[in-house]
Motif scaffolding. Structure first.
Motif, PDB file in Angstrom:
ATOM      1  N   VAL A   1      -3.829  -1.652  -0.662  1.00 20.33           N
ATOM      2  CA  VAL A   1      -3.406  -0.251  -0.622  1.00 20.33           C
ATOM      3  C   VAL A   1      -2.205  -0.082  -1.545  1.00 20.33           C
ATOM      4  N   ALA A   2      -2.280   0.931  -2.404  1.00 15.20           N
ATOM      5  CA  ALA A   2      -1.171   1.294  -3.295  1.00 15.20           C
ATOM      6  C   ALA A   2      -0.806   2.741  -2.996  1.00 15.20           C
TER       7      ALA A   2
ATOM      8  N   GLU B   1       3.467   3.512  -8.226  1.00 12.95           N
ATOM      9  CA  GLU B   1       2.685   2.406  -8.783  1.00 12.95           C
ATOM     10  C   GLU B   1       3.557   1.203  -9.119  1.00 12.95           C
ATOM     11  N   ASN B   2       4.843   1.440  -9.375  1.00 12.23           N
ATOM     12  CA  ASN B   2       5.752   0.338  -9.701  1.00 12.23           C
ATOM     13  C   ASN B   2       5.937  -0.620  -8.529  1.00 12.23           C
ATOM     14  N   LEU B   3       5.602  -0.192  -7.307  1.00 11.87           N
ATOM     15  CA  LEU B   3       5.729  -1.061  -6.139  1.00 11.87           C
ATOM     16  C   LEU B   3       4.559  -2.025  -6.004  1.00 11.87           C
ATOM     17  N   GLY B   4       3.464  -1.741  -6.712  1.00 11.65           N
ATOM     18  CA  GLY B   4       2.271  -2.579  -6.565  1.00 11.65           C
ATOM     19  C   GLY B   4       1.633  -2.333  -5.209  1.00 11.65           C
ATOM     20  N   GLN B   5       1.083  -3.380  -4.621  1.00  5.12           N
ATOM     21  CA  GLN B   5       0.416  -3.277  -3.329  1.00  5.12           C
ATOM     22  C   GLN B   5       1.462  -3.051  -2.238  1.00  5.12           C
ATOM     23  N   VAL B   6       1.273  -1.983  -1.441  1.00  4.79           N
ATOM     24  CA  VAL B   6       2.212  -1.675  -0.362  1.00  4.79           C
ATOM     25  C   VAL B   6       1.645  -1.973   1.011  1.00  4.79           C
ATOM     26  N   GLY B   7       0.353  -2.314   1.056  1.00  4.03           N
ATOM     27  CA  GLY B   7      -0.275  -2.616   2.334  1.00  4.03           C
ATOM     28  C   GLY B   7      -1.688  -3.113   2.156  1.00  4.03           C
ATOM     29  N   THR B   8      -2.319  -3.401   3.293  1.00  4.10           N
ATOM     30  CA  THR B   8      -3.685  -3.903   3.321  1.00  4.10           C
ATOM     31  C   THR B   8      -4.438  -3.248   4.468  1.00  4.10           C
TER      32      THR B   8
ATOM     33  N   VAL C   1      -7.350   1.295   9.597  1.00  2.00           N
ATOM     34  CA  VAL C   1      -5.967   0.956   9.924  1.00  2.00           C
ATOM     35  C   VAL C   1      -5.384   0.185   8.747  1.00  2.00           C
ATOM     36  N   ILE C   2      -4.223   0.629   8.286  1.00  3.37           N
ATOM     37  CA  ILE C   2      -3.526  -0.021   7.182  1.00  3.37           C
ATOM     38  C   ILE C   2      -2.273  -0.683   7.730  1.00  3.37           C
TER      39      ILE C   2
END
Length: 100
Positions: free
Chosen positions: A29-30, A35-42, A54-55
């Motif tokens: 999850v982005a 976008e500079n944070l990259g992946q923020v969750g799954t 559910v993330i």
């Protein structure tokens, strides 16, 4: 996909809810505009029949808030009844209300 709510579960994990059609368990999850944070969750779980997912978020990258542009989430209310008005705030659709 739209994030509906975010908060901490009974294990203290930072989680949020979205639509199941946005991806299945393990999907990265982005955040749009970050976008500079990259992946923020799954995505960790979901239900295709009820169309929710559910993330699990990285708390080092995500700070949950309960008010966005004057639209506040103050808790979980009772289930809506037929004919009741419910409102939402969406990035694309803005603020709108309708009958359930």
């Amino acid at each position: 996909c739209t994030l509906t709510a975010i908060g901490h579960d009974k294990f203290g994990d930072l989680i949020g809810f979205s639509s199941a059609h946005c991806g299945g368990p393990g999907a990265p999850v982005a955040a749009e505009g970050a976008e500079n944070l990259g992946q923020v969750g799954t995505m960790v779980a979901g239900n295709d029949g009820l169309d929710y997912a559910v993330i699990k978020f990285d708390p080092a990258k995500v700070n949950p808030v309960n008010n966005v542009n004057g639209f506040a989430i103050n808790g979980i209310g009772p289930d809506p009844v037929f004919g009741q008005v419910a409102c939402k705030q969406g990035r694309t659709t803005g603020n709108s209300c309708g009958v359930t």
